[in-house]
Scaffold this motif. Structure first.
Motif, short mmCIF file in Angstrom:
data_model
loop_
_atom_site.label_atom_id
_atom_site.label_comp_id
_atom_site.label_asym_id
_atom_site.label_seq_id
_atom_site.Cartn_x
_atom_site.Cartn_y
_atom_site.Cartn_z
N ARG A 141 -14.12 8.59 8.69
CA ARG A 141 -14.19 8.07 7.33
C ARG A 141 -12.84 8.11 6.63
N GLU A 142 -11.79 7.86 7.35
CA GLU A 142 -10.46 7.81 6.77
C GLU A 142 -10.09 6.38 6.42
N LEU A 143 -9.26 6.23 5.40
CA LEU A 143 -8.74 4.91 5.08
C LEU A 143 -7.77 4.48 6.17
N PRO A 144 -7.66 3.19 6.44
CA PRO A 144 -6.85 2.71 7.57
C PRO A 144 -5.36 3.02 7.44
N ASP A 145 -4.87 3.30 6.23
CA ASP A 145 -3.44 3.59 6.07
C ASP A 145 -3.14 5.08 6.10
N TYR A 146 -4.12 5.90 6.48
CA TYR A 146 -3.92 7.34 6.61
C TYR A 146 -2.97 7.58 7.78
N LEU A 147 -1.83 8.20 7.54
CA LEU A 147 -0.77 8.28 8.53
C LEU A 147 -1.20 8.85 9.88
N PRO A 148 -1.95 9.97 9.95
CA PRO A 148 -2.39 10.44 11.26
C PRO A 148 -3.21 9.40 12.02
N LEU A 149 -4.00 8.61 11.31
CA LEU A 149 -4.79 7.56 11.95
C LEU A 149 -3.88 6.44 12.45
N SER A 193 1.36 12.22 -0.49
CA SER A 193 0.16 11.60 0.07
C SER A 193 0.43 11.04 1.46
N LEU A 194 -0.51 11.22 2.36
CA LEU A 194 -0.42 10.66 3.71
C LEU A 194 -1.03 9.27 3.79
N LEU A 195 -1.43 8.72 2.64
CA LEU A 195 -1.91 7.34 2.58
C LEU A 195 -0.70 6.45 2.31
N LEU A 196 -0.27 5.72 3.31
CA LEU A 196 1.00 4.99 3.23
C LEU A 196 1.02 3.97 2.10
N PHE A 197 -0.05 3.22 1.93
CA PHE A 197 -0.05 2.16 0.94
C PHE A 197 -0.03 2.68 -0.48
N GLU A 198 -0.39 3.94 -0.67
CA GLU A 198 -0.32 4.51 -2.01
C GLU A 198 1.12 4.58 -2.49
N HIS A 199 2.05 4.77 -1.57
CA HIS A 199 3.46 4.82 -1.93
C HIS A 199 4.05 3.43 -2.15
N ILE A 200 3.39 2.41 -1.63
CA ILE A 200 3.90 1.05 -1.76
C ILE A 200 3.22 0.31 -2.90
N HIS A 201 1.90 0.34 -2.91
CA HIS A 201 1.13 -0.49 -3.84
C HIS A 201 0.48 0.28 -4.98
N GLY A 202 0.44 1.61 -4.90
CA GLY A 202 -0.26 2.36 -5.92
C GLY A 202 -1.73 1.93 -5.96
N GLU A 203 -2.24 1.65 -7.14
CA GLU A 203 -3.63 1.20 -7.28
C GLU A 203 -3.71 -0.30 -7.54
N SER A 204 -2.67 -1.03 -7.23
CA SER A 204 -2.68 -2.47 -7.48
C SER A 204 -3.59 -3.20 -6.51
N ARG A 205 -3.91 -4.46 -6.81
CA ARG A 205 -4.77 -5.26 -5.95
C ARG A 205 -4.12 -5.55 -4.61
N ASP A 206 -2.80 -5.50 -4.56
CA ASP A 206 -2.11 -5.76 -3.30
C ASP A 206 -2.49 -4.73 -2.24
N ARG A 207 -2.90 -3.56 -2.68
CA ARG A 207 -3.29 -2.54 -1.72
C ARG A 207 -4.52 -2.97 -0.94
N GLY A 208 -5.46 -3.63 -1.61
CA GLY A 208 -6.65 -4.12 -0.93
C GLY A 208 -6.32 -5.13 0.15
N GLN A 209 -5.38 -6.05 -0.16
CA GLN A 209 -4.96 -7.04 0.83
C GLN A 209 -4.30 -6.36 2.02
N ALA A 210 -3.45 -5.36 1.74
CA ALA A 210 -2.77 -4.65 2.82
C ALA A 210 -3.78 -3.91 3.70
N MET A 211 -4.81 -3.34 3.08
CA MET A 211 -5.87 -2.67 3.84
C MET A 211 -6.58 -3.65 4.76
#
Length: 229
Positions: free
Chosen positions: A107-115, A72-90
């Motif tokens: 319409r990309e999530l802010p942790d999308y690596l190309p973004l 996945s190119l969504l960085l926080f997915e590798h760190i937080h998975g689906e935990s609530r901490d991901r929302g704070q990081a976003m």
């Protein structure tokens, strides 16, 4: 920092418009911060991409990055998975973008690596390296996994890891990834979206994906207000 912008473009989904910029992309690959060897490798990557059929490359991109979570190119997915901490990081990341006048027009999530790379290409060099240093453990993990799958995209992640200027841990990660179960097989895809915490796949590598204690330069915690009944 045109290199970060270029890598971000190359990591993004290769829509048909990309092939209209062949000469610009090849010229951008000759970045002065790269060694002659890396310049030749990056130029080769771009040329091979531009010489290929768009539909073939689009299917290859989806197969690598959009099937399973391991790539996945969504960085926080590798760190937080689906935990609530991901929302704070976003929220923290979105605030950093806004504080520096970077407005998301897609319409990309802010942790999308190309973004993230597009944003960093507009920031001072030290700050960009600091950010990439904080995500290097993820970038090297993606580099190792891409290499294990014999994907040319491994080069792009290796270049990002080198750009951060920090000590490489890639060889150790490669040894760990070599025994990792694939999560993009038909059987694995039936299970991969089950709720997980931090690590993905039946056997995760011995690599700590916990975020660093210190936030990257320019990022501050965004306090959440408790809702009251």
């Amino acid at each position: 920092m045109k290199l970060l912008k270029l890598i971000g473009v190359l990591l993004d989904y290769p829509d048909d418009e990309l092939w209209l910029h062949r000469e610009e992309l090849i010229a951008a690959a000759a970045d002065p911060c790269l060694s002659p060897q890396r310049t030749a490798q990056l130029t080769g990557f771009v040329t091979a991409l531009m010489d290929a059929d768009p539909i073939t490359m689009q299917e290859r991109w989806v197969s690598l990055f959009d099937r399973g979570r391991a790539m996945s190119l969504l960085l926080f997915e590798h760190i937080h998975g689906e935990s609530r901490d991901r929302g704070q990081a976003m929220a923290d990341l979105m605030q950093a973008y806004q504080d520096n006048g970077f407005v998301l027009a897609v319409r990309e999530l802010p942790d999308y690596l190309p973004l993230v790379l597009e944003y960093l290409s507009l920031r001072p060099l030290d700050e960009a390296r600091d950010w990439l240093g904080h995500t290097r453990h993820i970038i090297e993990l993606l580099a190792a996994r891409a290499a294990e799958r014999e994907s040319a995209y491994a080069l792009l992640f290796e270049l990002l890891a080198e750009f951060s200027g920090e000590r490489s841990n890639l060889q150790t990660i490669r040894r760990s990834v070599a025994g990792e179960a694939r999560d993009d097989t038909p059987q694995a895809l039936d299970r991969v979206w089950e709720e997980e915490t931090v690590r993905f796949g039946a056997r995760a590598p011995d690599v700590d994906c916990a975020p660093p204690d210190r936030l990257p330069a320019g990022v501050e915690r965004v306090a959440h207000k408790e809702s009251r009944a």
